[in-house]
Design a protein around this motif. Structure first.
Motif, PDB file in Angstrom:
ATOM      1  N   VAL A 252      55.416  84.357 -48.043  1.00 43.45           N
ATOM      2  CA  VAL A 252      55.811  83.200 -47.374  1.00 43.45           C
ATOM      3  C   VAL A 252      55.610  83.477 -45.607  1.00 43.45           C
ATOM      4  O   VAL A 252      55.997  84.683 -45.589  1.00 43.45           O
ATOM      5  CB  VAL A 252      57.393  83.255 -47.659  1.00 43.45           C
ATOM      6  N   PHE A 253      55.228  82.497 -45.171  1.00 44.98           N
ATOM      7  CA  PHE A 253      54.998  82.570 -43.916  1.00 44.98           C
ATOM      8  C   PHE A 253      55.681  81.697 -42.873  1.00 44.98           C
ATOM      9  O   PHE A 253      56.001  80.603 -43.101  1.00 44.98           O
ATOM     10  CB  PHE A 253      53.461  82.442 -43.565  1.00 44.98           C
ATOM     11  N   PHE A 254      55.904  82.154 -41.618  1.00 48.37           N
ATOM     12  CA  PHE A 254      56.593  81.303 -40.620  1.00 48.37           C
ATOM     13  C   PHE A 254      55.612  81.296 -39.416  1.00 48.37           C
ATOM     14  O   PHE A 254      54.944  82.363 -39.154  1.00 48.37           O
ATOM     15  CB  PHE A 254      58.021  81.647 -40.197  1.00 48.37           C
ATOM     16  N   LYS A 255      55.741  80.119 -38.651  1.00 49.30           N
ATOM     17  CA  LYS A 255      55.096  80.160 -37.318  1.00 49.30           C
ATOM     18  C   LYS A 255      55.273  81.192 -36.482  1.00 49.30           C
ATOM     19  O   LYS A 255      56.355  81.413 -35.929  1.00 49.30           O
ATOM     20  CB  LYS A 255      55.045  78.784 -36.503  1.00 49.30           C
ATOM     21  N   SER A 256      54.348  82.021 -36.028  1.00 49.75           N
ATOM     22  CA  SER A 256      54.541  83.422 -35.343  1.00 49.75           C
ATOM     23  C   SER A 256      55.340  82.868 -33.927  1.00 49.75           C
ATOM     24  O   SER A 256      54.567  81.956 -33.370  1.00 49.75           O
ATOM     25  CB  SER A 256      53.171  83.847 -35.046  1.00 49.75           C
ATOM     26  N   GLY A 257      56.577  83.684 -33.576  1.00 51.93           N
ATOM     27  CA  GLY A 257      56.917  83.383 -32.306  1.00 51.93           C
ATOM     28  C   GLY A 257      57.923  82.387 -32.243  1.00 51.93           C
ATOM     29  O   GLY A 257      58.508  82.181 -31.230  1.00 51.93           O
ATOM     30  N   GLU A 258      57.897  81.639 -33.439  1.00 53.79           N
ATOM     31  CA  GLU A 258      58.849  80.357 -33.241  1.00 53.79           C
ATOM     32  C   GLU A 258      60.154  80.537 -34.124  1.00 53.79           C
ATOM     33  O   GLU A 258      60.202  80.628 -35.337  1.00 53.79           O
ATOM     34  CB  GLU A 258      57.926  79.297 -33.951  1.00 53.79           C
ATOM     35  N   VAL A 259      61.153  80.735 -33.358  1.00 51.42           N
ATOM     36  CA  VAL A 259      62.572  81.144 -34.035  1.00 51.42           C
ATOM     37  C   VAL A 259      62.974  80.124 -34.998  1.00 51.42           C
ATOM     38  O   VAL A 259      63.564  80.534 -35.999  1.00 51.42           O
ATOM     39  CB  VAL A 259      63.650  81.246 -32.793  1.00 51.42           C
ATOM     40  N   ASP A 260      62.707  78.876 -34.595  1.00 52.68           N
ATOM     41  CA  ASP A 260      63.491  77.975 -35.526  1.00 52.68           C
ATOM     42  C   ASP A 260      62.730  77.891 -36.693  1.00 52.68           C
ATOM     43  O   ASP A 260      63.348  77.883 -38.053  1.00 52.68           O
ATOM     44  CB  ASP A 260      63.194  76.305 -34.938  1.00 52.68           C
ATOM     45  N   ASP A 261      61.607  77.975 -36.837  1.00 53.39           N
ATOM     46  CA  ASP A 261      60.735  77.933 -38.134  1.00 53.39           C
ATOM     47  C   ASP A 261      61.078  79.320 -38.926  1.00 53.39           C
ATOM     48  O   ASP A 261      61.358  79.240 -40.235  1.00 53.39           O
ATOM     49  CB  ASP A 261      59.383  78.011 -37.832  1.00 53.39           C
ATOM     50  N   LEU A 262      61.219  80.461 -38.178  1.00 51.72           N
ATOM     51  CA  LEU A 262      61.779  81.556 -38.938  1.00 51.72           C
ATOM     52  C   LEU A 262      63.030  81.365 -39.491  1.00 51.72           C
ATOM     53  O   LEU A 262      63.332  81.867 -40.599  1.00 51.72           O
ATOM     54  CB  LEU A 262      61.731  82.833 -37.771  1.00 51.72           C
ATOM     55  N   ARG A 263      63.981  80.857 -38.727  1.00 49.45           N
ATOM     56  CA  ARG A 263      65.263  80.480 -39.393  1.00 49.45           C
ATOM     57  C   ARG A 263      65.212  79.598 -40.436  1.00 49.45           C
ATOM     58  O   ARG A 263      66.057  80.208 -41.547  1.00 49.45           O
ATOM     59  CB  ARG A 263      66.260  80.080 -38.272  1.00 49.45           C
ATOM     60  N   ASN A 264      64.344  78.660 -40.349  1.00 49.92           N
ATOM     61  CA  ASN A 264      64.274  77.850 -41.774  1.00 49.92           C
ATOM     62  C   ASN A 264      63.748  78.451 -42.894  1.00 49.92           C
ATOM     63  O   ASN A 264      64.346  78.318 -43.968  1.00 49.92           O
ATOM     64  CB  ASN A 264      63.528  76.472 -41.352  1.00 49.92           C
ATOM     65  N   LYS A 265      62.488  78.995 -42.518  1.00 54.52           N
ATOM     66  CA  LYS A 265      61.965  80.063 -43.692  1.00 54.52           C
ATOM     67  C   LYS A 265      62.916  81.052 -44.292  1.00 54.52           C
ATOM     68  O   LYS A 265      62.964  81.064 -45.599  1.00 54.52           O
ATOM     69  CB  LYS A 265      60.544  80.445 -43.196  1.00 54.52           C
ATOM     70  N   LEU A 266      63.606  81.690 -43.187  1.00 50.44           N
ATOM     71  CA  LEU A 266      64.457  82.669 -43.745  1.00 50.44           C
ATOM     72  C   LEU A 266      65.716  82.341 -44.624  1.00 50.44           C
ATOM     73  O   LEU A 266      66.026  82.563 -45.782  1.00 50.44           O
ATOM     74  CB  LEU A 266      65.038  83.773 -42.532  1.00 50.44           C
ATOM     75  N   LYS A 267      66.170  80.966 -44.248  1.00 52.28           N
ATOM     76  CA  LYS A 267      67.381  80.397 -45.205  1.00 52.28           C
ATOM     77  C   LYS A 267      66.738  80.133 -46.405  1.00 52.28           C
ATOM     78  O   LYS A 267      67.454  80.262 -47.382  1.00 52.28           O
ATOM     79  CB  LYS A 267      67.708  79.321 -44.250  1.00 52.28           C
ATOM     80  N   ASN A 268      65.446  79.349 -46.468  1.00 55.86           N
ATOM     81  CA  ASN A 268      64.927  79.102 -47.498  1.00 55.86           C
ATOM     82  C   ASN A 268      64.920  80.247 -48.479  1.00 55.86           C
ATOM     83  O   ASN A 268      64.907  80.211 -49.845  1.00 55.86           O
ATOM     84  CB  ASN A 268      63.689  78.047 -47.464  1.00 55.86           C
ATOM     85  N   CYS A 269      64.147  81.245 -48.191  1.00 56.43           N
ATOM     86  CA  CYS A 269      64.069  82.527 -48.765  1.00 56.43           C
ATOM     87  C   CYS A 269      65.206  83.051 -49.465  1.00 56.43           C
ATOM     88  O   CYS A 269      65.223  83.421 -50.639  1.00 56.43           O
ATOM     89  CB  CYS A 269      63.194  83.628 -47.915  1.00 56.43           C
ATOM     90  N   LEU A 270      66.215  82.946 -48.677  1.00 54.60           N
ATOM     91  CA  LEU A 270      67.453  83.626 -49.040  1.00 54.60           C
ATOM     92  C   LEU A 270      68.082  82.808 -50.171  1.00 54.60           C
ATOM     93  O   LEU A 270      68.860  83.318 -50.921  1.00 54.60           O
ATOM     94  CB  LEU A 270      68.630  84.094 -48.040  1.00 54.60           C
ATOM     95  N   ASP A 271      68.057  81.472 -49.864  1.00 55.76           N
ATOM     96  CA  ASP A 271      68.428  80.462 -50.836  1.00 55.76           C
ATOM     97  C   ASP A 271      67.884  80.439 -52.297  1.00 55.76           C
ATOM     98  O   ASP A 271      68.422  79.967 -53.174  1.00 55.76           O
ATOM     99  CB  ASP A 271      68.767  79.087 -50.200  1.00 55.76           C
ATOM    100  N   ASN A 272      66.557  80.945 -52.149  1.00 58.16           N
ATOM    101  CA  ASN A 272      66.005  80.934 -53.373  1.00 58.16           C
ATOM    102  C   ASN A 272      65.216  82.313 -53.873  1.00 58.16           C
ATOM    103  O   ASN A 272      64.098  82.373 -54.203  1.00 58.16           O
ATOM    104  CB  ASN A 272      64.644  79.996 -53.043  1.00 58.16           C
ATOM    105  N   ILE A 273      65.954  83.323 -53.587  1.00 62.93           N
ATOM    106  CA  ILE A 273      65.643  84.649 -53.723  1.00 62.93           C
ATOM    107  C   ILE A 273      65.150  84.998 -55.099  1.00 62.93           C
ATOM    108  O   ILE A 273      64.325  85.776 -55.181  1.00 62.93           O
ATOM    109  CB  ILE A 273      66.615  85.860 -53.172  1.00 62.93           C
ATOM    110  N   LYS A 274      65.749  84.557 -56.133  1.00 62.31           N
ATOM    111  CA  LYS A 274      65.481  84.707 -57.490  1.00 62.31           C
ATOM    112  C   LYS A 274      63.876  84.213 -57.688  1.00 62.31           C
ATOM    113  O   LYS A 274      63.269  84.986 -58.577  1.00 62.31           O
ATOM    114  CB  LYS A 274      66.200  83.846 -58.505  1.00 62.31           C
ATOM    115  N   GLN A 275      63.602  82.930 -57.320  1.00 58.93           N
ATOM    116  CA  GLN A 275      62.210  82.856 -57.476  1.00 58.93           C
ATOM    117  C   GLN A 275      61.179  83.401 -56.465  1.00 58.93           C
ATOM    118  O   GLN A 275      60.248  83.739 -57.076  1.00 58.93           O
ATOM    119  CB  GLN A 275      62.038  81.244 -56.882  1.00 58.93           C
ATOM    120  N   LEU A 276      61.565  84.017 -55.426  1.00 63.80           N
ATOM    121  CA  LEU A 276      60.813  84.815 -54.829  1.00 63.80           C
ATOM    122  C   LEU A 276      60.772  86.087 -55.356  1.00 63.80           C
ATOM    123  O   LEU A 276      59.697  86.949 -55.174  1.00 63.80           O
ATOM    124  CB  LEU A 276      61.487  85.318 -53.272  1.00 63.80           C
ATOM    125  N   GLU A 277      61.607  86.691 -56.116  1.00 66.72           N
ATOM    126  CA  GLU A 277      61.461  87.932 -56.738  1.00 66.72           C
ATOM    127  C   GLU A 277      60.519  87.900 -57.879  1.00 66.72           C
ATOM    128  O   GLU A 277      59.613  88.760 -58.345  1.00 66.72           O
ATOM    129  CB  GLU A 277      62.937  88.288 -57.413  1.00 66.72           C
TER     130      GLU A 277
END
Length: 165
Positions: free
Chosen positions: A107-132
């Motif tokens: 899963v990738f976020f736009k390098s250097g962009e905090v907002d995109d990192l935050r959004n992707k991180l939240k999405n990853c943590l909210d969907n951790i079972k699918q990511l596993e």
């Protein structure tokens, strides 16, 4: 700073973590940056010194829910492949080398962009079972594609086609 830890800590400021964030590294040569990181950190952030013993490092990583690689410069890190090879989900900066290395297995976020990192991180943590599940598939893929037999064959082909013609 090129490792992007400050980006990750800024991204986490608006998220409520249930689990700790562990940052591992050698901080001795950048004391001012470490002070900045500690100012950005909350009580869920744990700073550990560099771990040189591979068994200890991968023991720690194997317990992670998610491996975040926010680097803004370093790309195609062996650590990405090593983490993928033990089945841990990865969120990495979208540097071309990282994307080429993991393709659709990360899963990738736009390098250097905090907002995109935050959004992707939240999405990853909210969907951790699918990511596993995805990480288990990625583990099989990495072991198939990035094994030494394949690497040696590709290297030999490259050598023969480039140097021996």
């Amino acid at each position: 700073p090129s490792k992007g830890c400050h980006l990750l800590l800024r991204a986490l400021q608006e998220l409520e973590l249930k689990s700790p964030l562990i940052i591992v590294g050698d901080y001795s040569h950048i004391p001012n940056y470490v002070d900045k990181l500690k100012d950005l950190a909350n009580d869920k952030v744990i700073f550990l010194p560099h771990i040189s013993e591979e068994k200890k490092l991968f023991g720690l990583i194997s317990q992670a829910k998610l491996f975040v690689f926010p680097s803004t410069i370093e790309a195609s890190s062996m650590m990405l492949l090593e983490v993928a090879s033990i089945g841990i989900p990865i969120l990495a900066s979208d540097l071309p080398e990282n994307v080429a290395l993991l393709a659709d297995h990360g899963v990738f976020f736009k390098s250097g962009e905090v907002d995109d990192l935050r959004n992707k991180l939240k999405n990853c943590l909210d969907n951790i079972k699918q990511l596993e599940y995805k990480a288990r598939d990625t583990m099989k893929w990495v072991k198939k594609v990035y094994n030494w037999n394949n690497i040696c064959t590709k290297y030999e082909d490259l050598y023969e086609n480039f140097f021996l013609k």
